[in-house]
Design an enzyme around this catalytic site. Structure first.
Site, PDB file in Angstrom:
ATOM      1  CD  GLU A  65     -31.109  17.811   3.617  1.00 33.96           C
ATOM      2  OE1 GLU A  65     -30.416  17.915   4.635  1.00 33.96           O
ATOM      3  OE2 GLU A  65     -30.638  17.736   2.459  1.00 33.96           O
ATOM      4  CB  ALA A  71      -0.626 -15.013 -10.146  1.00 39.59           C
ATOM      5  CB  ALA A 108       5.385 -20.011  -9.264  1.00 40.28           C
ATOM      6  CG  LEU A 167      -7.447  -0.558 -12.893  1.00 37.64           C
ATOM      7  CD1 LEU A 167      -6.631   0.317 -11.954  1.00 37.64           C
ATOM      8  CD2 LEU A 167      -7.804  -1.872 -12.203  1.00 37.64           C
ATOM      9  NE  ARG A 221     -12.442  -2.707 -11.456  1.00 34.79           N
ATOM     10  CZ  ARG A 221     -11.838  -3.243 -12.512  1.00 34.79           C
ATOM     11  NH1 ARG A 221     -12.271  -2.965 -13.737  1.00 34.79           N
ATOM     12  NH2 ARG A 221     -10.813  -4.052 -12.349  1.00 34.79           N
TER      13      ARG A 221
END
Length: 328
Positions: free
Chosen positions: A56, A166, A168, A208, A188
């Site tokens: 504001e 993925a 095995a 990450l 992210r």
């Protein structure tokens, strides 16, 4: 355009504007505000880094004298309390001689919680609350933190068509293509914290971070779901319910793996589910979600609604939202 319809459109516009402040506005909400004089926008603003200036204040500063007699649309009720960092938004609005204020969400902060609109009315301003779905959605992290004491949680899964993350033997880089991965990095950058399970951290040593040009500095805090101590540069929680201890965190992005995904789902702490599907079939691979411990099919999570679908290069993103809203 009829009054209420026009008001709803302006509020939705203010809400979209407010999301520009996410996540830098933390710990304050990412609010948007627009000053409209005779159907023309004369001022606009959104909450800046660290929470100041408020939306504001920025919109009024841009409008200047044109704010006199104008309407102010703001996604969240203007604050009613003065702090060491400046006067309340309600007092600034009154001083600017705004004629009308329309807010999309009442502020759950007990220092305001209706008092902001009351102060404006006491100053002779036509101040009203017009519930806005767009404003509510733009503030979902702040509202979750205020109402329920935890961040809004998005769970991201990257899978094959048959739901595997993925092979095995655990081999997984990369299931999805570059367009989908860039989309994840953009999400992210809009999150305050990102979390993986301890098994994923040990197996993949994920960075990450945000690897998009110009957004590298917006990498979120890194958290791991583990009962062991966190490595340098990371913070740890032992259980999904511990996210209540993530002080002032409004948006948490959970990236897996299967154990962490199952833990958050089992704890009923996922608000948004993002499934990135690659056009491949693995067969016999590792499932993207671990065992939820269901006794029968009737116990399966059935409270999701489709909220969108996008094509990202050769991959598909499916978005699901909770169908059972938490009580305010």
């Amino acid at each position: 355009m009829p009054g209420n319809r026009a008001d709803a459109v302006w509020l939705a516009t203010a809400a979209r504007l407010g999301t520009r402040g996410r996540p830098e506005s933390r710990p304050n909400p990412a609010v948007g505000a627009i000053v409209v004089q005779n159907g023309v926008v004369v001022g606009r603003g959104w909450t800046r880094a660290g929470g100041r200036p408020h939306a504001e204040a920025e919109a009024l500063a841009m409008a200047g004298d044109a704010a006199r007699g104008a309407a102010l649309y703001v996604s969240l009720e203007p604050c009613a309390h003065q702090s060491v960092r400046g006067p309340s938004c309600s007092s600034l609005i009154a001083a600017a001689q705004i004629a009308r204020v329309v807010a999309g969400v009442e502020d759950p902060d007990p220092r305001t919680a209706g008092a902001g609109l009351a102060l404006l009315r006491a100053a002779g301003i036509d101040a009203q609350l017009l519930p806005s779905p767009e404003a509510e959605a733009s503030l979902e992290g702040y509202l979750m933190q205020r109402r329920h004491g935890r961040p809004h949680v998005t769970l991201k899964l990257a899978t094959s068509l048959d739901g595997c993350l993925a092979l095995a033997d655990g081999s997984s880089q990369w299931i999805t293509g570059p367009v989908a991965r860039a989309h994840v990095h953009a999400l992210r950058a809009r999150s305050e914290a990102i979390l993986v399970g301890g098994g994923t951290l040990r197996a993949d040593s994920p960075r990450l971070d945000v690897r998009l040009e110009g957004l590298e500095q917006q990498s979120p805090e890194r958290w791991v779901l583990t009962r062991s101590s966190a490595p340098a540069g990371w913070r740890a929680i032992a259980a999904p319910t511990d996210i209540a201890h993530m002080a002032d965190c409004q948006y948490l992005f959970v990236e897996g793996g299967a154990g962490a995904a199952a833990s958050f789902l089992a704890a009923d702490l996922v608000d948004r589910l993002l499934i990135y599907r690659a056009p491949i079939v693995i067969g016999g691979g590792l499932p993207c979600i671990g065992d939820l411990g269901l006794a029968d099919l009737a116990s399966a999570h059935g409270r999701w609604r489709s909220a969108g679908r996008r094509t990202l290069g050769s991959d598909t993103l499916e978005i699901y939202e909770r169908t059972r809203c938490l009580q305010a």
